[in-house]
Design a protein around this motif. Structure first.
Motif, short mmCIF file in Angstrom:
data_model
loop_
_atom_site.label_atom_id
_atom_site.label_comp_id
_atom_site.label_asym_id
_atom_site.label_seq_id
_atom_site.Cartn_x
_atom_site.Cartn_y
_atom_site.Cartn_z
N THR A 203 0.85 -1.20 0.00
CA THR A 203 0.00 0.00 0.00
C THR A 203 0.88 1.24 0.00
N PRO A 204 0.41 2.36 -0.54
CA PRO A 204 1.23 3.57 -0.66
C PRO A 204 1.86 3.98 0.67
N VAL A 205 3.14 4.36 0.59
CA VAL A 205 3.88 4.77 1.78
C VAL A 205 3.99 6.28 1.90
N LEU A 206 3.58 7.00 0.87
CA LEU A 206 3.55 8.47 0.91
C LEU A 206 2.12 8.94 1.12
N PRO A 207 1.95 10.11 1.73
CA PRO A 207 0.60 10.62 1.97
C PRO A 207 -0.12 10.92 0.66
N ASN A 208 -1.40 10.61 0.62
CA ASN A 208 -2.21 10.86 -0.57
C ASN A 208 -2.70 12.32 -0.55
N ASP A 209 -1.72 13.22 -0.59
CA ASP A 209 -1.98 14.66 -0.42
C ASP A 209 -1.23 15.41 -1.52
N GLY A 215 5.63 19.76 -6.57
CA GLY A 215 6.96 20.31 -6.76
C GLY A 215 8.11 19.40 -6.36
N LYS A 216 7.79 18.16 -5.99
CA LYS A 216 8.83 17.24 -5.54
C LYS A 216 9.36 16.41 -6.71
N CYS A 217 10.58 15.91 -6.56
CA CYS A 217 11.12 14.89 -7.45
C CYS A 217 11.00 13.57 -6.71
N ILE A 218 10.23 12.64 -7.26
CA ILE A 218 9.96 11.36 -6.58
C ILE A 218 10.65 10.23 -7.33
N ILE A 219 11.50 9.50 -6.61
CA ILE A 219 12.22 8.36 -7.16
C ILE A 219 11.69 7.12 -6.45
N ALA A 220 10.94 6.28 -7.16
CA ALA A 220 10.32 5.10 -6.55
C ALA A 220 11.11 3.86 -6.94
N ILE A 221 11.67 3.17 -5.95
CA ILE A 221 12.55 2.04 -6.18
C ILE A 221 11.93 0.71 -5.75
N GLY A 222 11.08 0.72 -4.71
CA GLY A 222 10.75 -0.51 -4.03
C GLY A 222 9.84 -1.49 -4.75
N ARG A 229 3.00 -1.57 -4.00
CA ARG A 229 2.72 -0.20 -4.42
C ARG A 229 3.18 0.78 -3.35
N GLU A 230 3.94 1.77 -3.75
CA GLU A 230 4.46 2.78 -2.83
C GLU A 230 3.88 4.17 -3.03
N ILE A 231 3.40 4.46 -4.24
CA ILE A 231 3.02 5.82 -4.63
C ILE A 231 1.51 5.99 -4.62
N LEU A 246 12.28 0.53 -19.00
CA LEU A 246 11.78 -0.22 -20.15
C LEU A 246 10.28 -0.43 -19.99
N PRO A 247 9.57 -0.72 -21.08
CA PRO A 247 8.12 -0.88 -21.00
C PRO A 247 7.67 -1.97 -20.02
N TYR A 248 8.50 -3.02 -19.80
CA TYR A 248 8.05 -4.11 -18.93
C TYR A 248 7.80 -3.64 -17.49
N ALA A 249 8.32 -2.47 -17.14
CA ALA A 249 8.06 -1.94 -15.80
C ALA A 249 6.57 -1.74 -15.58
N CYS A 250 5.84 -1.46 -16.67
CA CYS A 250 4.40 -1.23 -16.55
C CYS A 250 3.64 -2.49 -16.18
N GLU A 251 4.22 -3.65 -16.42
CA GLU A 251 3.61 -4.92 -16.03
C GLU A 251 4.16 -5.40 -14.69
N GLU A 252 5.42 -5.10 -14.42
CA GLU A 252 6.11 -5.69 -13.27
C GLU A 252 5.76 -4.98 -11.97
N SER A 253 5.54 -3.67 -12.00
CA SER A 253 5.35 -2.89 -10.78
C SER A 253 3.91 -2.45 -10.59
N GLY A 254 3.39 -2.67 -9.38
CA GLY A 254 2.05 -2.21 -9.08
C GLY A 254 1.92 -0.70 -9.10
N ASP A 255 3.04 0.02 -8.95
CA ASP A 255 3.00 1.48 -9.03
C ASP A 255 2.65 1.96 -10.42
N LEU A 256 2.75 1.08 -11.41
CA LEU A 256 2.38 1.42 -12.78
C LEU A 256 1.20 0.58 -13.27
N SER A 257 1.24 -0.74 -13.02
CA SER A 257 0.18 -1.62 -13.53
C SER A 257 -1.18 -1.29 -12.93
#
Length: 316
Positions: A203-209, A215-222, A229-231, A246-257
């Motif tokens: 579940t997202p680890v950052l506030p849904n705010d 204005g932030k730069c967000i680097i999601a690794i986990g 899902r972190e975001i 690469l495009p496969y990130a859209c299938e592999e990570s819940g932050d995108l899929s």
């Protein structure tokens, strides 16, 4: 054959050179001059061996991972391994490198490149969510990519991060940089110009705010599986594109899929980092507003970093 353990690798690493090598890997991706087949794995008794081969014009290598979940009961890492480099002409083994060290420095460098090109040059604070191995290295590279004066840490476990912070300050080796623990994710988001997430949360680890993320730069690794899902959803109200390897990130990570399945994200908003870097878009232009880079990694990065470390070892 050369053997490079964790300590030797740490002595060889130059963080700026590692980030330069990741940028070179993006050039290789864009050229198509590489081959990364599907990674085979062998599982028996809840113990997995995973093989991640990669071919480039200059190197052949394989990252071999062991995934032993029961190691946690022994106080040991559940994932371990080595990187094997072979001569690209004869196939003869050239070097074996500590896989944990290569992975840590490589993944940190990938995040560092994201900070280099997607954050404002006047960013001076970075927040790390997840005080584990990857959080440590994301902080190191953020400090190399920008003139950071404060690293904020937050762990959902609530544990005391004093010793972790001391180790991080020592590794950064810049007396101007201070490490501060935050009591909530909201506090970290409010104080940080750059935010790196390095957890295995479902579940997202950052506030849904929106205002805390604006204005932030967000680097999601986990997140590296579809159920991680972190975001939070608020990010899709703030960004018009997301950067990936690469495009496969859209299938592999819940932050995108997951946002793709929900219609919050469209495929035409997904930008390959290799294409973005080749475009030459200035940092000042790219970093306007909120920026979001989602990494899941790839074997090519491991082999490029390992090859660079081997080259440095030979030079020394």
């Amino acid at each position: 054959m050369i053997l490079l353990g964790k300590d030797e690798i740490e002595q060889l690493v130059d963080r700026d050179e590692m980030m330069d090598e990741i940028e070179r890997a993006y050039q290789i991706i864009r050229s198509g001059d590489y081959y990364v087949p599907n990674r085979p794995s062998v599982e028996h008794d809840n113990k997995t061996l995973m093989y991640m081969p990669c071919y480039t014009k200059e190197a052949i290598g394989t990252k071999i991972l062991t995934i032993f979940p029961d190691n946690a009961k022994l106080g040991l890492p559940s994932i371990d391994g080595v990187v094997l480099l072979n001569d690209p002409v004869t196939g003869a083994p050239q070097a074996i490198l500590d896989g944990q060290a290569v992975t840590a420095w490589r993944t940190g460098a990938v995040g560092g490149v994201g900070v280099r090109h997607l954050s404002r040059k006047d960013c001076h604070t970075v927040g790390i969510v997840g005080a584990g191995v990857q959080g440590f290295y994301q902080a190191l590279y953020a400090c190399a990519a920008r003139d950071i004066h404060t690293v904020y840490l937050y762990s959902h476990s609530g544990r005391d991060l004093t010793e972790y912070g001391k180790r991080l300050e020592k590794a950064v080796a810049d007396p101007r940089v201070k490490v501060v623990q935050c009591s909530t994710a909201e506090e970290l988001a409010a104080k940080s110009d750059i935010i790196c997430t390095t957890t295995s949360s479902a579940t997202p680890v950052l506030p849904n705010d929106r205002e805390l993320l604006r204005g932030k730069c967000i680097i999601a690794i986990g997140s590296y599986t579809p159920d991680m899902r972190e975001i939070p959803d608020a990010i899709w109200d703030l960004v018009d594109r997301v950067y990936v390897e690469l495009p496969y990130a859209c299938e592999e990570s819940g932050d995108l899929s997951q946002p793709l399945a929900e219609g919050r994200l469209k495929m035409d908003q997904v930008v390959l980092m290799s294409d973005f870097l080749a475009s030459g878009e200035p940092v000042e232009e790219a970093a306007k507003g909120t920026t979001y880079f989602k990494s899941v990694g790839m074997g090519l990065f491991d082999i490029c970093i390992a090859q660079k470390l081997l080259q440095s070892a030979k030079e020394r």
